[in-house]
Write a protein that holds these residues in place. Structure first.
Motif, mmCIF file in Angstrom:
data_model
loop_
_atom_site.group_PDB
_atom_site.id
_atom_site.type_symbol
_atom_site.label_atom_id
_atom_site.label_comp_id
_atom_site.label_asym_id
_atom_site.label_seq_id
_atom_site.Cartn_x
_atom_site.Cartn_y
_atom_site.Cartn_z
ATOM 1 N N LEU A 78 29.367 -24.615 35.487
ATOM 2 C CA LEU A 78 29.324 -24.832 34.501
ATOM 3 C C LEU A 78 30.096 -25.624 33.439
ATOM 4 N N ARG A 79 30.830 -26.409 33.835
ATOM 5 C CA ARG A 79 32.409 -27.503 33.855
ATOM 6 C C ARG A 79 31.935 -28.603 33.505
ATOM 7 N N SER A 80 31.080 -28.506 34.967
ATOM 8 C CA SER A 80 30.509 -30.552 34.893
ATOM 9 C C SER A 80 29.069 -30.594 33.911
ATOM 10 N N GLY A 81 28.551 -29.576 34.135
ATOM 11 C CA GLY A 81 26.743 -29.469 33.620
ATOM 12 C C GLY A 81 26.302 -29.561 34.148
ATOM 13 N N GLU A 82 26.440 -29.759 35.697
ATOM 14 C CA GLU A 82 26.002 -31.247 36.555
ATOM 15 C C GLU A 82 25.054 -29.814 37.913
ATOM 16 N N VAL A 83 24.112 -30.225 38.664
ATOM 17 C CA VAL A 83 23.064 -29.348 39.003
ATOM 18 C C VAL A 83 24.468 -29.756 40.838
ATOM 19 N N VAL A 84 24.910 -28.137 41.218
ATOM 20 C CA VAL A 84 25.493 -28.522 42.881
ATOM 21 C C VAL A 84 24.748 -28.473 43.422
ATOM 22 N N ARG A 85 23.598 -27.471 43.319
ATOM 23 C CA ARG A 85 22.569 -27.483 44.565
ATOM 24 C C ARG A 85 21.542 -26.981 43.686
ATOM 25 N N GLN A 86 20.239 -27.247 44.941
ATOM 26 C CA GLN A 86 18.938 -26.815 43.971
ATOM 27 C C GLN A 86 17.901 -25.815 45.344
ATOM 28 N N TYR A 87 17.645 -24.962 45.147
ATOM 29 C CA TYR A 87 17.518 -23.750 45.790
ATOM 30 C C TYR A 87 15.185 -24.122 45.781
ATOM 31 N N HIS A 88 14.791 -25.259 47.004
ATOM 32 C CA HIS A 88 13.363 -25.009 47.028
ATOM 33 C C HIS A 88 13.056 -24.557 48.340
ATOM 34 N N GLY A 89 11.683 -23.899 48.176
ATOM 35 C CA GLY A 89 10.709 -23.650 49.497
ATOM 36 C C GLY A 89 10.111 -23.004 48.636
ATOM 37 N N HIS A 90 10.129 -22.202 47.663
ATOM 38 C CA HIS A 90 9.661 -20.852 46.933
ATOM 39 C C HIS A 90 8.043 -21.080 46.732
ATOM 40 N N GLU A 91 6.717 -20.882 46.822
ATOM 41 C CA GLU A 91 5.777 -20.879 46.955
ATOM 42 C C GLU A 91 5.417 -21.149 45.581
ATOM 43 N N SER A 92 6.034 -20.228 44.526
ATOM 44 C CA SER A 92 5.094 -19.952 43.299
ATOM 45 C C SER A 92 6.698 -19.707 42.247
ATOM 46 N N ALA A 93 6.666 -19.501 40.957
ATOM 47 C CA ALA A 93 7.344 -20.135 40.181
ATOM 48 C C ALA A 93 8.477 -19.071 40.401
ATOM 49 N N VAL A 94 9.752 -19.362 39.987
ATOM 50 C CA VAL A 94 10.940 -18.908 40.191
ATOM 51 C C VAL A 94 11.442 -17.732 39.373
ATOM 52 N N THR A 95 10.934 -16.836 38.947
ATOM 53 C CA THR A 95 11.150 -15.868 38.055
ATOM 54 C C THR A 95 12.118 -14.832 37.506
ATOM 55 N N CYS A 96 13.319 -14.591 38.839
ATOM 56 C CA CYS A 96 14.324 -13.868 38.525
ATOM 57 C C CYS A 96 15.284 -14.277 39.120
ATOM 58 N N VAL A 97 16.559 -13.834 38.615
ATOM 59 C CA VAL A 97 17.472 -14.935 39.956
ATOM 60 C C VAL A 97 18.334 -13.707 39.622
ATOM 61 N N ALA A 98 19.531 -13.701 40.686
ATOM 62 C CA ALA A 98 20.514 -12.335 40.652
ATOM 63 C C ALA A 98 21.243 -13.381 41.467
ATOM 64 N N LEU A 99 23.066 -12.878 41.466
ATOM 65 C CA LEU A 99 24.217 -13.697 42.151
ATOM 66 C C LEU A 99 24.878 -12.561 41.863
ATOM 67 N N ASN A 100 25.348 -12.517 43.409
ATOM 68 C CA ASN A 100 26.620 -11.467 44.017
ATOM 69 C C ASN A 100 27.818 -12.401 44.521
ATOM 70 N N ASP A 101 28.753 -12.899 43.612
ATOM 71 C CA ASP A 101 29.335 -13.921 44.795
ATOM 72 C C ASP A 101 31.120 -13.249 45.287
ATOM 73 N N SER A 102 30.870 -11.624 44.720
ATOM 74 C CA SER A 102 32.549 -11.578 44.755
ATOM 75 C C SER A 102 32.410 -10.449 45.707
ATOM 76 N N ASN A 103 33.270 -9.606 46.178
ATOM 77 C CA ASN A 103 34.117 -9.676 47.623
ATOM 78 C C ASN A 103 33.196 -7.831 48.139
ATOM 79 N N VAL A 104 32.660 -7.578 46.770
ATOM 80 C CA VAL A 104 32.494 -6.078 46.801
ATOM 81 C C VAL A 104 30.809 -6.369 47.471
ATOM 82 N N MET A 105 30.039 -5.584 48.296
ATOM 83 C CA MET A 105 29.288 -5.313 48.381
ATOM 84 C C MET A 105 28.206 -3.912 48.408
#
Length: 170
Positions: A143-170
């Motif tokens: 978000l600082r640069s506005g650039e795509v860092v990584r693209q996650y390919h390989g889904h067979e259909s639309a990706v309609t939801c997403v979640a992200l857990n980058d904390s140290n808490v599981m």
């Protein structure tokens, strides 16, 4: 029919937002969940599909059928930046034999159906965002640069939801 959907709240529960089928956003705040403001987040004729407040409560992201995720400053409600999932046109392919508006992939809104941005999720420190879209790709944005860092390919259909857990808490 016109409807507003509750799209979630900030981690502290003090603010949140909803989106409208008429491309507008409705941020809310306070213990009574009263509207803070209403604004057009995306162009008329497109759908505002989802909205989320960043963990630091400084940014609202709205996702749309126009192929973009837009970032809004939550103190001024002004547009900070637009993350566009549609690649810029290739100048070598600019002369196309196909007339505009005749694409089989174009839906009744006049928007390429493979480019809808359905959902987004902020990282814990609000510096990265993951978006999901109908082109079968999830994207990680800096978000600082506005650039795509990584693209996650390989889904067979639309990706309609997403979640992200980058904390140290599981």
């Amino acid at each position: 029919a016109h409807h507003t959907t509750n799209n979630g709240s900030s981690e502290d529960g003090g603010s949140g937002g909803g989106t409208s089928s008429r491309s507008s956003s409705h941020p809310w705040g306070g213990s009574l969940l009263t509207p803070i403001t209403k604004f057009r987040a995306h162009a008329p004729g497109t759908y505002c599909l989802h909205g989320k407040i960043a963990p630091d409560c400084r940014t609202l992201v709205t996702c749309s059928s126009d192929g973009t995720a837009k970032l809004w400053d939550t103190t001024t409600w002004e547009l900070q930046s637009t993350l566009d999932t549609n690649p810029p046109p290739n100048p070598q392919n600019a002369a196309s034999s196909q007339e505009p508006g005749n694409s089989e992939e174009e839906d009744y809104l006049g928007v390429n159906s493979s480019s809808w941005v359905w959902d987004a999720a902020f990282c814990a420190d609000s510096t990265y965002l993951v978006t999901s879209s109908s082109d079968h790709i999830a994207r990680l944005w800096n978000l600082r640069s506005g650039e795509v860092v990584r693209q996650y390919h390989g889904h067979e259909s639309a990706v309609t939801c997403v979640a992200l857990n980058d904390s140290n808490v599981m």
